[in-house]
Design a protein around this motif. Structure first.
Motif, mmCIF file in Angstrom:
data_model
loop_
_atom_site.group_PDB
_atom_site.id
_atom_site.type_symbol
_atom_site.label_atom_id
_atom_site.label_comp_id
_atom_site.label_asym_id
_atom_site.label_seq_id
_atom_site.Cartn_x
_atom_site.Cartn_y
_atom_site.Cartn_z
ATOM 1 N N GLY A 1 24.390 -20.956 1.728
ATOM 2 C CA GLY A 1 25.225 -19.819 2.040
ATOM 3 C C GLY A 1 25.382 -19.455 3.862
ATOM 4 N N ARG A 2 24.073 -19.634 4.291
ATOM 5 C CA ARG A 2 24.184 -19.144 5.630
ATOM 6 C C ARG A 2 24.789 -19.817 6.585
ATOM 7 N N THR B 1 12.635 -14.712 -5.610
ATOM 8 C CA THR B 1 14.059 -14.527 -5.454
ATOM 9 C C THR B 1 14.851 -15.273 -6.705
ATOM 10 N N GLU C 1 28.540 -18.917 6.639
ATOM 11 C CA GLU C 1 28.449 -17.831 7.556
ATOM 12 C C GLU C 1 28.634 -18.218 8.859
ATOM 13 N N ARG D 1 11.467 -5.713 -5.304
ATOM 14 C CA ARG D 1 12.554 -6.414 -6.085
ATOM 15 C C ARG D 1 11.939 -7.224 -6.866
ATOM 16 N N ASP E 1 31.779 -12.485 0.136
ATOM 17 C CA ASP E 1 30.409 -13.175 -0.033
ATOM 18 C C ASP E 1 30.431 -13.197 -1.427
ATOM 19 N N ARG F 1 27.305 -14.231 -6.043
ATOM 20 C CA ARG F 1 27.154 -14.059 -7.503
ATOM 21 C C ARG F 1 28.331 -13.513 -8.169
ATOM 22 N N THR G 1 30.904 -8.028 -0.403
ATOM 23 C CA THR G 1 29.904 -8.792 -1.086
ATOM 24 C C THR G 1 29.771 -8.639 -2.661
HETATM 25 N N1 F0G Z 1 24.712 -13.605 0.922
HETATM 26 C C1 F0G Z 1 24.054 -13.003 -0.010
HETATM 27 C C2 F0G Z 1 24.583 -11.849 -0.761
HETATM 28 C C3 F0G Z 1 22.920 -13.665 -0.417
HETATM 29 O O1 F0G Z 1 22.144 -12.574 -1.317
HETATM 30 C C4 F0G Z 1 22.244 -14.642 0.163
HETATM 31 C C5 F0G Z 1 20.966 -15.071 0.042
HETATM 32 C C6 F0G Z 1 23.112 -15.234 1.383
HETATM 33 C C7 F0G Z 1 24.135 -14.739 1.200
HETATM 34 C C8 F0G Z 1 22.388 -16.493 2.167
HETATM 35 O O2 F0G Z 1 22.539 -17.359 1.183
HETATM 36 O O3 F0G Z 1 20.207 -18.187 1.045
HETATM 37 O O4 F0G Z 1 22.030 -19.943 0.750
HETATM 38 O O5 F0G Z 1 21.619 -19.358 3.135
HETATM 39 N N2 F0G Z 1 19.787 -14.371 -0.804
HETATM 40 C C9 F0G Z 1 18.757 -14.864 -1.186
HETATM 41 C C10 F0G Z 1 17.891 -13.557 -1.745
HETATM 42 C C11 F0G Z 1 17.928 -15.317 -0.193
HETATM 43 O O6 F0G Z 1 16.616 -13.930 -1.935
HETATM 44 O O7 F0G Z 1 18.677 -12.584 -1.902
HETATM 45 P P1 F0G Z 1 21.398 -18.883 1.707
#
Ligand code: F0G
Length: 457
Positions: free
Chosen positions: A99-100, A49, A103, A405, A214, A217, A181
């Motif tokens: 992030g979650r 990741t 959310e 990936r 979202d 990135r 996103t």
């Molecule tokens: N939104 C997107 C687009 C993400 O890619 C991720 C996490 C999250 C929300 C959640 O964020 O992990 O800080 O709670 N993506 C990681 C990945 C885990 O490997 O793509 P988080």
């Protein structure tokens, strides 16, 4: 091709341990052929990741030493708030530990059971949070994004007509917000154009629905906009980010990506009413509103990371490094998803291993082969992660794509490491006929890919 020049010097190093093929073979067997169960010190190049795996700068580490660990009103919170306000522009800023949680707070506040949330493509945790609050998560991805052979510049875009149809079908009163996103992780790290953001916002305005991003990135997405939307090429990435967020009503953010930190995130929005409710819930699940589950020092590192990530030399290197890895593989005929996205190269395992059927997990077989060959850890995004059994007929539905990936951590690996990764994958590609499929020995009901035990067929 331009060689991706690292625009930094290395001041602190973390040694990598080399293992022999025999050692790796033993490790992967003991892990039940599941790369999530492999101890990280048995891995040479870890591409599991790009989240929370960044190298921080000297400036960020210096900020860590200036942590003000006051329970309330830490000065680092105000630095963080200033940085977020300057870039994102939203009125209310609520820190979270990742992030979650942002959310979870957002959907706890805005969703009523039965509501619909449209998104260009939901990331897994976003989808899970929508469902957990009784909503339906609907992906409205444009056609190019669904075609692995399309080389369109903005394959992450929302299907704007599809969005309007969805709104008419369910009624705007059942859609509390629309999400974009950026970049579109689940669709290959592909960017969303400024044009598409404007069009999405126009539809949202027409029906009185708020637009949220979202934003994980965001800097990578804005760099792609600068490169690929000619009329915007003269703006700075900061100006592009400011314009992009000005079209929205709020965002969720995992700063573990484009915040260049190992932990941190936030929820931001303009609505006073929603922010008050989210803040009350924050106190219940994360902490006081000036720290939100983080230490003061973490807030300072995040404030500095959010600014640093906008440096265009850095972004040129970042996007260039992913592109470089993709081009090396493509030149040797290794099947990848094109164009490469912002944070990862995706191998097309179905084309890489045509002799392995989806029921024998070609993506997992490839990921295991990369580990055995070279100590590289990747992640399967295919039938191990997504195949679903029909509850009525028991028939298994396989996903359209079998991918692996290779997500590249920020500022961690050099271009020489990327050469090593490319050479190793090419060498596996040359011996691909020897790779065998897998069957599952043990699995859980939900999210089985994290814990499943497998054996070779
Ligand atoms: N939104 C997107 C687009 C993400 O890619 C991720 C996490 C999250 C929300 C959640 O964020 O992990 O800080 O709670 N993506 C990681 C990945 C885990 O490997 O793509 P988080």
């Amino acid at each position: 091709m331009q060689f991706p020049f690292e625009p930094f010097k290395i001041k602190v190093v973390e040694p990598l341990k080399r293992t022999s093929r025999e050692e790796r073979d033993k490790v992967i067997r003991e892990a039940g052929f599941n790369l999530f169960k492999v101890p990280a010190d048995s891995i040479l190049v870890d591409l599991l990741t790009d989240s929370g795996t960044s190298a921080m700068s000297d400036n960020q580490w210096a900020g860590i030493m200036l942590g003000d660990e006051s329970y309330a009103g830490s000065k680092n919170f105000y630095h963080f708030e200033d940085a977020v306000r300057r870039i994102f522009g939203f009125r209310h800023i609520i820190p979270t530990h990742q992030g979650r949680t942002a959310e979870n707070l957002l959907f706890s506040v805005v969703l009523k059971p039965g509501n619909i949330v449209p998104n260009n493509t939901h990331f897994d945790t976003t989808r899970a949070n929508v469902i957990h609050k009784g909503g339906h998560a609907v992906d409205v991805l444009n056609r190019a994004g669904r075609d692995p052979n399309s080389v369109e510049p903005f394959k992450g875009n929302m299907d704007v007509e599809g969005l309007e149809r969805l709104i008419n079908e369910h009624g705007p009163e059942n859609i509390p917000l629309v999400m974009l996103t950026i970049t579109n992780n689940s669709a290959g790290g592909q960017p969303v154009s400024m044009q598409n953001v404007r069009e999405t916002r126009a539809v949202c305005r027409k029906y009185g629905i708020p637009l949220f991003f979202d934003a994980c990135r965001y800097a990578e997405n804005c760099f792609f906009i600068k490169e690929r939307e000619p009329e915007l090429a003269r703006k700075t990435v900061l100006e592009l980010a400011q314009e992009l967020f000005s079209y929205g009503d709020g965002c969720t953010m995992s700063a573990k990506k484009d915040g260049l930190v190992n932990i941190g995130g936030f929820l931001a929005m303009n609505s006073q009413e929603w922010a008050t409710k989210a803040t009350n819930l924050l106190i219940l699940i994360e902490g006081f509103p000036t720290y939100g589950g983080l230490a003061g020092r973490d807030l300072e590192a995040m404030a500095r990371g959010l600014e640093e990530v906008l440096n265009e030399d850095y972004l040129r290197f970042r996007i260039g490094q992913i592109r470089y890895l993709g081009e090396e593989l493509d030149r040797a005929g290794v099947p990848i998803i094109k164009p490469t996205g912002g944070h990862a190269v995706y191998l097309n395992a179905r084309e890489f291993l045509p002799h392995i059927p989806p029921s024998q997990f070609p993506g997992q077989a490839l990921a295991v082969a990369l580990y055995r060959e070279a100590g590289i850890r990747s992640v399967e995004i295919g039938s191990l992660m997504f195949a679903e059994k029909d509850p009525q007929t028991g028939e298994v539905r396989y996903p359209d794509l079998e991918l692996v990936r290779l997500a590249v951590p920020r500022r961690v690996y050099t271009s020489m490491h990327m050469n090593y990764v490319a050479e190793s994958i090419i060498s596996v590609f040359e011996k691909r006929d020897e790779i065998r499929g897998f069957r599952i020995v043990e699995e859980t009901e939900y999210l089985r890919h994290f814990t499943a035990v497998l054996e070779e067929v």
